[in-house]
Design a protein around this motif. Structure first.
Motif, PDB file in Angstrom:
ATOM      1  N   PHE A 183      31.397  -9.492  33.319  1.00  0.00           N
ATOM      2  CA  PHE A 183      30.267  -8.563  33.339  1.00  0.00           C
ATOM      3  C   PHE A 183      29.681  -8.433  34.738  1.00  0.00           C
ATOM      4  O   PHE A 183      28.478  -8.539  34.963  1.00  0.00           O
ATOM      5  CB  PHE A 183      29.187  -8.981  32.330  1.00  0.00           C
ATOM      6  CG  PHE A 183      28.676  -7.801  31.520  1.00  0.00           C
ATOM      7  CD1 PHE A 183      29.538  -7.065  30.737  1.00  0.00           C
ATOM      8  CD2 PHE A 183      27.335  -7.449  31.549  1.00  0.00           C
ATOM      9  CE1 PHE A 183      29.072  -5.982  29.989  1.00  0.00           C
ATOM     10  CE2 PHE A 183      26.860  -6.370  30.817  1.00  0.00           C
ATOM     11  CZ  PHE A 183      27.730  -5.636  30.036  1.00  0.00           C
ATOM     12  N   GLY A 184      30.564  -8.202  35.687  1.00  0.00           N
ATOM     13  CA  GLY A 184      30.181  -7.986  37.072  1.00  0.00           C
ATOM     14  C   GLY A 184      31.331  -7.315  37.797  1.00  0.00           C
ATOM     15  O   GLY A 184      32.405  -7.089  37.217  1.00  0.00           O
ATOM     16  N   PRO A 185      31.167  -6.988  39.082  1.00  0.00           N
ATOM     17  CA  PRO A 185      32.212  -6.267  39.834  1.00  0.00           C
ATOM     18  C   PRO A 185      33.353  -7.183  40.260  1.00  0.00           C
ATOM     19  O   PRO A 185      33.517  -7.503  41.441  1.00  0.00           O
ATOM     20  CB  PRO A 185      31.436  -5.712  41.024  1.00  0.00           C
ATOM     21  CG  PRO A 185      30.343  -6.711  41.246  1.00  0.00           C
ATOM     22  CD  PRO A 185      29.950  -7.196  39.876  1.00  0.00           C
ATOM     23  N   VAL A 186      34.142  -7.603  39.277  1.00  0.00           N
ATOM     24  CA  VAL A 186      35.260  -8.516  39.516  1.00  0.00           C
ATOM     25  C   VAL A 186      36.480  -7.974  38.786  1.00  0.00           C
ATOM     26  O   VAL A 186      36.462  -7.801  37.566  1.00  0.00           O
ATOM     27  CB  VAL A 186      34.945  -9.943  39.030  1.00  0.00           C
ATOM     28  CG1 VAL A 186      36.129 -10.869  39.303  1.00  0.00           C
ATOM     29  CG2 VAL A 186      33.678 -10.480  39.689  1.00  0.00           C
ATOM     30  N   LEU A 187      37.553  -7.713  39.527  1.00  0.00           N
ATOM     31  CA  LEU A 187      38.795  -7.183  38.967  1.00  0.00           C
ATOM     32  C   LEU A 187      39.893  -8.228  39.068  1.00  0.00           C
ATOM     33  O   LEU A 187      40.077  -8.853  40.113  1.00  0.00           O
ATOM     34  CB  LEU A 187      39.225  -5.928  39.733  1.00  0.00           C
ATOM     35  CG  LEU A 187      40.587  -5.327  39.358  1.00  0.00           C
ATOM     36  CD1 LEU A 187      40.568  -4.762  37.939  1.00  0.00           C
ATOM     37  CD2 LEU A 187      41.004  -4.254  40.355  1.00  0.00           C
ATOM     38  N   SER A 188      40.649  -8.400  37.972  1.00  0.00           N
ATOM     39  CA  SER A 188      41.817  -9.289  37.952  1.00  0.00           C
ATOM     40  C   SER A 188      43.081  -8.434  37.863  1.00  0.00           C
ATOM     41  O   SER A 188      43.225  -7.643  36.926  1.00  0.00           O
ATOM     42  CB  SER A 188      41.746 -10.230  36.751  1.00  0.00           C
ATOM     43  OG  SER A 188      40.637 -11.092  36.848  1.00  0.00           O
ATOM     44  N   ILE A 189      43.991  -8.593  38.832  1.00  0.00           N
ATOM     45  CA  ILE A 189      45.268  -7.869  38.813  1.00  0.00           C
ATOM     46  C   ILE A 189      46.356  -8.828  38.361  1.00  0.00           C
ATOM     47  O   ILE A 189      46.568  -9.884  38.959  1.00  0.00           O
ATOM     48  CB  ILE A 189      45.614  -7.274  40.188  1.00  0.00           C
ATOM     49  CG1 ILE A 189      44.444  -6.457  40.745  1.00  0.00           C
ATOM     50  CG2 ILE A 189      46.856  -6.388  40.074  1.00  0.00           C
ATOM     51  CD1 ILE A 189      44.709  -5.826  42.102  1.00  0.00           C
TER      52      ILE A 189
END
Length: 476
Positions: A381-387
């Motif tokens: 629930f924050g600006p964090v992306l997992s690729i």
């Protein structure tokens, strides 16, 4: 700023019985911008009694009159759109441009869509000699979150009102002003006393009192899965209907024929919209293993180019997250990603460069993420992306479906037949194909721990209706 010190009960603005209150804090500056009263069980009971008393008469109001009331409310929301946008920006740190276009404008839009749906919606029909009818479920408790306050309030109260229900709204105490403005609009539109009631408060106090109240027939809740479980338990002894829209960890599958630069850039921006505080955000980007390095480079470039700062500045892309507790939770998850061995491609812990106060988070991209890592499984629930890399379409689908959540999913590719085929295999309430235009008429809700029931348009209306069959109605 609109006064948030009173409750709206039985058609009147009244002082709370409770003496408890909480500060409303601007997350950009950590300054107190207001105080909100926290309702106790007696306050909740007053609101429920008012709604119960109003139900018998309001449930008989003709549909045309309910539609006319909704349209007056929509006009009021348009008229006060700037007030709403300013409140959202001050209370949860949304950049003002997005507070206007992405938040405040949604209220009237949802109501107009619902009114059009109502003009053709079947409330009753004959089935042989039986008249099948759909009746309002009764008194509804509406418990809404802070992250999209206008949207979540409107897609609950508007269909409840359209169905002929009476209701009590309890918004998040973190962002209470939008609800107060909406209550003022509803009052000005001429709603009968007791049909719509507003109390402020927290979950353990006001929320629990409403959830367990024997004269509440339905609870519609949007928020965390943890709170959804508590609400379900609290409602169980009285066998009331419970509608839940909960968390998400949405997968975004990029197929091997995709325009990688375009798809990754759009995926990053979609993940980081509203500072990443959206339950349906595409937070897991799945890419073919051979494209991982390029995808990480593109994503990092987009993240590093986002302007983080003062939400009052129209040029700001990302404001702060909503509060200090949220900030600390996100920092802990970023640290966990580093500790588990994911590649930190952009961002990281701490405040963004140049900012010394406020609940700002560095836009963060992790690459080479294993599907079992916490950052790939838990809602941040924050600006964090997992690729996350995958080896085949079957592998991608397996990863996408390997979450306890099932709110949304995304698929990108040039071959539309392949995109559609993959989309059909995803276990999610909404599947977005090639970043489509938002459809506000589509059902919204999830599978598994993302909740149950559906909202928006005619699907949201159905949640507030019960079936009744008049057998023999058509007999000679």
């Amino acid at each position: 700023m609109t006064n948030i010190g009173k409750f709206f009960i039985d058609g009147q603005w009244v002082a709370p019985v409770s003496q408890m209150s909480a500060d409303v804090i601007d997350p950009a500056t950590h300054t107190v911008v207001g105080q909100v009263p926290l309702a106790n069980a007696e306050d909740a009971n007053r609101a429920v009694i008012a709604a119960r008393r109003a139900f018998d008469s309001f449930s008989q109001v003709p549909l045309a009159d309910r539609i006319a009331l909704l349209r007056r409310i929509a006009k009021g929301m348009t008229r006060r759109q700037e007030d709403i946008a300013q409140a959202i920006s001050a209370e949860i740190g949304v950049p003002i441009a997005y507070a206007r276009s992405g938040h405040a404008a949604a209220g009237a839009a949802h109501i107009e869509i619902l009114c059009r749906e109502l003009e053709s919606f079947a409330f009753e029909w004959m089935q042989g000699d039986t008249l099948v009818t759909r009746l309002p479920i009764g008194v509804a408790a509406l418990i809404t979150p802070w992250n999209v306050p206008v949207n979540q309030i409107v897609i609950k109260f508007a269909p409840a009102l359209a169905a002929g229900c009476t209701m009590i709204l309890k918004p998040s105490e973190i962002a209470p002003t939008c609800a107060t403005i909406i209550a003022e609009i509803i009052q000005e539109a001429g709603i009968p006393a007791g049909v719509f009631n507003l109390i402020h408060g927290d979950g353990p106090g006001a929320g629990a009192a409403l959830t367990s109240h024997p004269q509440v027939d339905m609870v519609s809740f949007t928020g965390s899965t943890r709170a959804g479980i508590a609400i379900s338990n609290g409602a169980a002894p009285t066998i009331k209907r419970v509608g839940l829209e909960l968390g998400g960890k949405s997968a975004n599958i990029l197929l091997d024929d995709v325009d990688l630069a375009d798809a990754v850039a759009k995926g990053v921006r979609a993940c980081f919209a509203n500072s990443g505080q959206a339950c349906s955000a595409p937070t897991r980007m799945l890419v073919p293993r051979g494209m991982m390095a390029d995808a990480a480079r593109i994503a990092a470039g987009v993240a590093d180019g986002l302007r983080v700062g003062d939400p009052r500045n129209p040029a700001t892309d990302l404001g702060p997250v909503a509060n200090a507790n949220q900030w600390r939770s996100i920092q802990a998850m970023i640290a966990a990603g580093v500790a588990e061995g994911a590649t930190l491609a952009a961002g990281g812990t701490g405040l963004p460069e140049g900012l010394t106060t406020g609940d700002y988070v560095r836009p963060t991209v992790f690459a080479d993420v294993a599907p079992t890592m916490r950052i790939a499984q838990e809602e941040i629930f924050g600006p964090v992306l997992s690729i996350i890399p995958y080896d085949s379409i079957d592998h991608a689908v397996e990863i996408a479906n390997s979450s306890v959540y099932g709110l949304a999913a995304y698929v990108q590719g040039r071959d539309l037949d392949r995109v559609r085929a993959v989309g059909r295999r995803l276990r999610a309430g909404r599947v977005h194909l090639n970043y489509p235009v938002l459809d506000r008429t589509a059902p919204f809700g999830g599978f598994r721990q993302s909740g149950n029931g559906r909202e928006q348009g005619r699907y949201g209306l159905e949640e507030f209706l019960e079936y009744s069959a008049l057998i023999g109605h058509g007999a000679a």
